[in-house]
Design a protein around this motif. Structure first.
Motif, PDB file in Angstrom:
ATOM      1  N   LEU A 178       2.917  13.436   1.963  1.00 23.88           N
ATOM      2  CA  LEU A 178       2.646  12.255   2.780  1.00 23.88           C
ATOM      3  C   LEU A 178       1.447  11.480   2.256  1.00 23.88           C
ATOM      4  CD1 LEU A 178       3.084  10.563   5.420  1.00 23.88           C
ATOM      5  CD2 LEU A 178       1.512  12.164   6.533  1.00 23.88           C
ATOM      6  N   PHE A 179       0.359  12.202   1.942  1.00 21.79           N
ATOM      7  CA  PHE A 179      -0.876  11.523   1.535  1.00 21.79           C
ATOM      8  C   PHE A 179      -0.895  11.121   0.066  1.00 21.79           C
ATOM      9  CE2 PHE A 179      -2.459  13.807   5.359  1.00 21.79           C
ATOM     10  CZ  PHE A 179      -2.911  12.694   6.061  1.00 21.79           C
ATOM     11  N   THR A 180       0.009  11.682  -0.742  1.00 22.00           N
ATOM     12  CA  THR A 180       0.009  11.357  -2.174  1.00 22.00           C
ATOM     13  C   THR A 180       1.241  10.601  -2.620  1.00 22.00           C
ATOM     14  OG1 THR A 180       1.066  13.463  -2.793  1.00 22.00           O
ATOM     15  CG2 THR A 180      -1.353  13.420  -2.672  1.00 22.00           C
ATOM     16  N   GLY A 181       2.244  10.480  -1.770  1.00 20.37           N
ATOM     17  CA  GLY A 181       3.508   9.869  -2.158  1.00 20.37           C
ATOM     18  C   GLY A 181       3.519   8.361  -2.016  1.00 20.37           C
ATOM     19  N   PRO A 182       4.657   7.749  -2.359  1.00 19.43           N
ATOM     20  CA  PRO A 182       4.753   6.293  -2.339  1.00 19.43           C
ATOM     21  C   PRO A 182       4.646   5.682  -0.941  1.00 19.43           C
ATOM     22  CG  PRO A 182       6.891   7.305  -2.761  1.00 19.43           C
ATOM     23  CD  PRO A 182       5.881   8.383  -2.864  1.00 19.43           C
ATOM     24  N   GLY A 183       4.906   6.478   0.093  1.00 23.35           N
ATOM     25  CA  GLY A 183       4.822   5.948   1.450  1.00 23.35           C
ATOM     26  C   GLY A 183       3.466   6.102   2.100  1.00 23.35           C
ATOM     27  N   ALA A 184       2.465   6.595   1.354  1.00 20.89           N
ATOM     28  CA  ALA A 184       1.149   6.862   1.943  1.00 20.89           C
ATOM     29  C   ALA A 184       0.528   5.617   2.555  1.00 20.89           C
ATOM     30  CB  ALA A 184       0.215   7.447   0.890  1.00 20.89           C
ATOM     31  N   ALA A 185       0.757   4.467   1.949  1.00 19.57           N
ATOM     32  CA  ALA A 185       0.144   3.231   2.441  1.00 19.57           C
ATOM     33  C   ALA A 185       0.718   2.791   3.782  1.00 19.57           C
ATOM     34  CB  ALA A 185       0.324   2.113   1.419  1.00 19.57           C
ATOM     35  N   GLU A 186       1.829   3.402   4.204  1.00 19.05           N
ATOM     36  CA  GLU A 186       2.451   3.005   5.477  1.00 19.05           C
ATOM     37  C   GLU A 186       1.962   3.830   6.664  1.00 19.05           C
ATOM     38  OE1 GLU A 186       4.114   0.259   5.567  1.00 19.05           O
ATOM     39  OE2 GLU A 186       3.908   0.122   3.389  1.00 19.05           O
ATOM     40  N   LEU A 187       1.089   4.805   6.432  1.00 21.43           N
ATOM     41  CA  LEU A 187       0.522   5.565   7.545  1.00 21.43           C
ATOM     42  C   LEU A 187      -0.404   4.653   8.335  1.00 21.43           C
ATOM     43  CD1 LEU A 187       0.187   8.343   8.941  1.00 21.43           C
ATOM     44  CD2 LEU A 187      -1.751   8.761   7.404  1.00 21.43           C
ATOM     45  N   ARG A 188      -0.291   4.670   9.649  1.00 24.17           N
ATOM     46  CA  ARG A 188      -1.060   3.793  10.517  1.00 24.17           C
ATOM     47  C   ARG A 188      -1.623   4.552  11.712  1.00 24.17           C
ATOM     48  NH1 ARG A 188      -0.226   0.993   6.762  1.00 24.17           N
ATOM     49  NH2 ARG A 188       0.444  -1.191   6.665  1.00 24.17           N
ATOM     50  N   CYS A 201      -4.522   4.671  22.988  1.00 22.89           N
ATOM     51  CA  CYS A 201      -3.691   5.566  22.184  1.00 22.89           C
ATOM     52  C   CYS A 201      -4.534   6.265  21.117  1.00 22.89           C
ATOM     53  CB  CYS A 201      -2.543   4.809  21.523  1.00 22.89           C
ATOM     54  SG  CYS A 201      -1.327   5.907  20.733  1.00 22.89           S
ATOM     55  N   VAL A 202      -4.160   7.513  20.793  1.00 27.22           N
ATOM     56  CA  VAL A 202      -4.847   8.268  19.740  1.00 27.22           C
ATOM     57  C   VAL A 202      -3.855   8.761  18.687  1.00 27.22           C
ATOM     58  CG1 VAL A 202      -6.731   8.982  21.257  1.00 27.22           C
ATOM     59  CG2 VAL A 202      -4.695  10.440  21.045  1.00 27.22           C
ATOM     60  N   ARG A 203      -2.621   8.263  18.729  1.00 31.20           N
ATOM     61  CA  ARG A 203      -1.593   8.775  17.831  1.00 31.20           C
ATOM     62  C   ARG A 203      -1.536   7.997  16.515  1.00 31.20           C
ATOM     63  NH1 ARG A 203       3.523   9.834  21.825  1.00 31.20           N
ATOM     64  NH2 ARG A 203       3.226   7.608  22.256  1.00 31.20           N
ATOM     65  N   TYR A 204      -0.784   8.584  15.564  1.00 32.79           N
ATOM     66  CA  TYR A 204      -0.526   7.977  14.263  1.00 32.79           C
ATOM     67  C   TYR A 204       0.973   7.781  14.102  1.00 32.79           C
ATOM     68  CZ  TYR A 204      -5.345   9.168  13.082  1.00 32.79           C
ATOM     69  OH  TYR A 204      -6.718   9.252  13.060  1.00 32.79           O
ATOM     70  N   PHE A 205       1.348   6.914  13.165  1.00 34.50           N
ATOM     71  CA  PHE A 205       2.761   6.723  12.859  1.00 34.50           C
ATOM     72  C   PHE A 205       2.898   6.229  11.432  1.00 34.50           C
ATOM     73  CE2 PHE A 205       1.286   2.614  14.351  1.00 34.50           C
ATOM     74  CZ  PHE A 205       1.964   1.676  13.576  1.00 34.50           C
ATOM     75  N   VAL A 206       4.106   6.360  10.891  1.00 33.78           N
ATOM     76  CA  VAL A 206       4.414   5.817   9.570  1.00 33.78           C
ATOM     77  C   VAL A 206       5.242   4.554   9.784  1.00 33.78           C
ATOM     78  CG1 VAL A 206       5.646   6.187   7.402  1.00 33.78           C
ATOM     79  CG2 VAL A 206       4.300   8.042   8.408  1.00 33.78           C
ATOM     80  N   ARG A 207       4.751   3.447   9.264  1.00 30.05           N
ATOM     81  CA  ARG A 207       5.402   2.157   9.479  1.00 30.05           C
ATOM     82  C   ARG A 207       6.668   2.072   8.625  1.00 30.05           C
ATOM     83  NH1 ARG A 207       2.581  -3.515   7.965  1.00 30.05           N
ATOM     84  NH2 ARG A 207       2.992  -2.638   5.906  1.00 30.05           N
ATOM     85  N   ALA A 208       7.825   2.223   9.275  1.00 26.35           N
ATOM     86  CA  ALA A 208       9.104   2.175   8.566  1.00 26.35           C
ATOM     87  C   ALA A 208       9.622   0.750   8.428  1.00 26.35           C
ATOM     88  CB  ALA A 208      10.130   3.041   9.291  1.00 26.35           C
ATOM     89  N   HIS A 209       9.040  -0.184   9.168  1.00 24.32           N
ATOM     90  CA  HIS A 209       9.449  -1.587   9.130  1.00 24.32           C
ATOM     91  C   HIS A 209       8.187  -2.438   9.051  1.00 24.32           C
ATOM     92  CE1 HIS A 209      10.915  -5.518  10.482  1.00 24.32           C
ATOM     93  NE2 HIS A 209      12.124  -5.102  10.146  1.00 24.32           N
ATOM     94  N   PRO A 210       8.171  -3.481   8.238  1.00 25.84           N
ATOM     95  CA  PRO A 210       6.933  -4.255   8.054  1.00 25.84           C
ATOM     96  C   PRO A 210       6.392  -4.897   9.326  1.00 25.84           C
ATOM     97  CG  PRO A 210       8.802  -5.325   6.975  1.00 25.84           C
ATOM     98  CD  PRO A 210       9.257  -3.953   7.349  1.00 25.84           C
ATOM     99  N   ARG A 211       7.234  -5.072  10.347  1.00 25.64           N
ATOM    100  CA  ARG A 211       6.766  -5.700  11.588  1.00 25.64           C
ATOM    101  C   ARG A 211       6.330  -4.690  12.637  1.00 25.64           C
ATOM    102  NH1 ARG A 211      10.738 -10.325  13.629  1.00 25.64           N
ATOM    103  NH2 ARG A 211       8.933 -10.603  14.991  1.00 25.64           N
ATOM    104  N   ARG A 212       6.459  -3.417  12.336  1.00 27.93           N
ATOM    105  CA  ARG A 212       6.071  -2.404  13.318  1.00 27.93           C
ATOM    106  C   ARG A 212       4.557  -2.341  13.442  1.00 27.93           C
ATOM    107  NH1 ARG A 212       7.325   4.152  13.247  1.00 27.93           N
ATOM    108  NH2 ARG A 212       6.516   4.561  15.353  1.00 27.93           N
ATOM    109  N   GLU A 213       4.045  -2.386  14.669  1.00 28.57           N
ATOM    110  CA  GLU A 213       2.604  -2.348  14.921  1.00 28.57           C
ATOM    111  C   GLU A 213       2.154  -1.145  15.720  1.00 28.57           C
ATOM    112  OE1 GLU A 213       0.551  -6.110  15.954  1.00 28.57           O
ATOM    113  OE2 GLU A 213       2.583  -6.886  16.253  1.00 28.57           O
ATOM    114  N   TRP A 214       3.077  -0.503  16.464  1.00 28.72           N
ATOM    115  CA  TRP A 214       2.680   0.506  17.437  1.00 28.72           C
ATOM    116  C   TRP A 214       3.476   1.787  17.223  1.00 28.72           C
ATOM    117  CZ3 TRP A 214      -1.150  -2.294  18.771  1.00 28.72           C
ATOM    118  CH2 TRP A 214      -0.984  -3.676  18.929  1.00 28.72           C
ATOM    119  N   CYS A 215       2.966   2.896  17.764  1.00 26.42           N
ATOM    120  CA  CYS A 215       3.656   4.175  17.585  1.00 26.42           C
ATOM    121  C   CYS A 215       4.916   4.271  18.427  1.00 26.42           C
ATOM    122  CB  CYS A 215       2.706   5.330  17.915  1.00 26.42           C
ATOM    123  SG  CYS A 215       2.303   5.528  19.662  1.00 26.42           S
ATOM    124  N   SER A 216       4.979   3.525  19.533  1.00 26.84           N
ATOM    125  CA  SER A 216       6.120   3.618  20.445  1.00 26.84           C
ATOM    126  C   SER A 216       6.289   2.311  21.195  1.00 26.84           C
ATOM    127  CB  SER A 216       5.906   4.755  21.452  1.00 26.84           C
ATOM    128  OG  SER A 216       4.805   4.447  22.308  1.00 26.84           O
TER     129      SER A 216
END
Length: 222
Positions: free
Chosen positions: A168-178, A185-200
């Motif tokens: 997760l931290f070294t792969g190509p999707g690392a920049a999408e962790l938010r 809120c105290v949670r994290y999420f991986v942004r699968a869509h460029p318009r996603r802003e929130w975990c839920s």
């Protein structure tokens, strides 16, 4: 910034279900919050068993948490109760996520004091239960990769999550962790869509309500 108060035990009926995030992020999100405070969903062995069952679909073959604990399967891994292994890895991952996302939310601060300590905890977890891949291919079904291990289900899950966190931290999707910056809120999420802003969706609704309040009540407290 260091956390001053540890999360409380989760209230009855909690925590919320998994959000479909990668396994390391699901583990990070066992610290969660509501209007009353911040909670820890991994306080005891029962909490850990419930969480592992909730994410069991990530594992192939299934973890068999209720299976026999004799022979090779009885080998568990690190010292101490399994729930402590997962809390240590969880808190390390939250420190790494805070660094990666430049997260400054006070309520989300991990008790792991430094990046180096977090990295060491992840590496320990990776080594706790060495495993291997094997081919699973039944008649009429597509071939699939499965995990092999001579360790018990909790240790197997721990090392699998730690291994996936390295990716997760070294792969190509690392920049999408938010970090989710919805109110409280105290949670994290991986942004699968460029318009996603929130975990839920719930956090998205709270954020929109807060924005509406600020627009119509300038200078007020939302």
């Amino acid at each position: 910034m260091q956390s001053t108060d540890p999360p409380a035990a989760a209230p009855p009926g909690a925590p919320p279900p998994p959000l479909g995030e990668p396994l390391p992020v699901e583990l990070m999100n066992t610290v969660w919050a509501d209007r009353e405070g911040v909670y820890d969903a991994l306080v005891d062995a029962g909490d850990l068993a419930r969480w592992l069952r909730a994410v069991e679909g990530y594992f192939s073959p299934p973890l068999e948490l209720d299976g026999p604990r004799t022979g090779a399967g009885a080998v568990s891994g690190p010292d101490g109760p399994p729930v402590e292994w997962f809390r240590e890895l969880r808190d390390a991952l939250r420190r790494l996520a805070a660094v990666a996302t430049e997260d400054t939310r006070p309520a989300a601060v991990s008790p792991v004091a430094s990046l180096a300590a977090a990295v060491a905890a992840v590496n320990r977890a990776c080594a706790h239960a060495p495993g291997w891949s094997y081919l699973s291919w039944n008649e009429g079904e597509p071939p699939a990769r499965a995990d092999g291990s001579s360790y018990g289900p909790e240790a197997r899950a721990l090392s699998r999550i730690a291994e996936e966190s390295v990716l997760l931290f070294t792969g190509p999707g690392a920049a999408e962790l938010r970090a989710c910056h919805a109110p409280g809120c105290v949670r994290y999420f991986v942004r699968a869509h460029p318009r996603r802003e929130w975990c839920s969706a719930g956090c998205g609704n709270r954020a929109r309500v807060a924005r509406h309040y600020r627009r119509h009540h300038p200078g007020g407290v939302s």
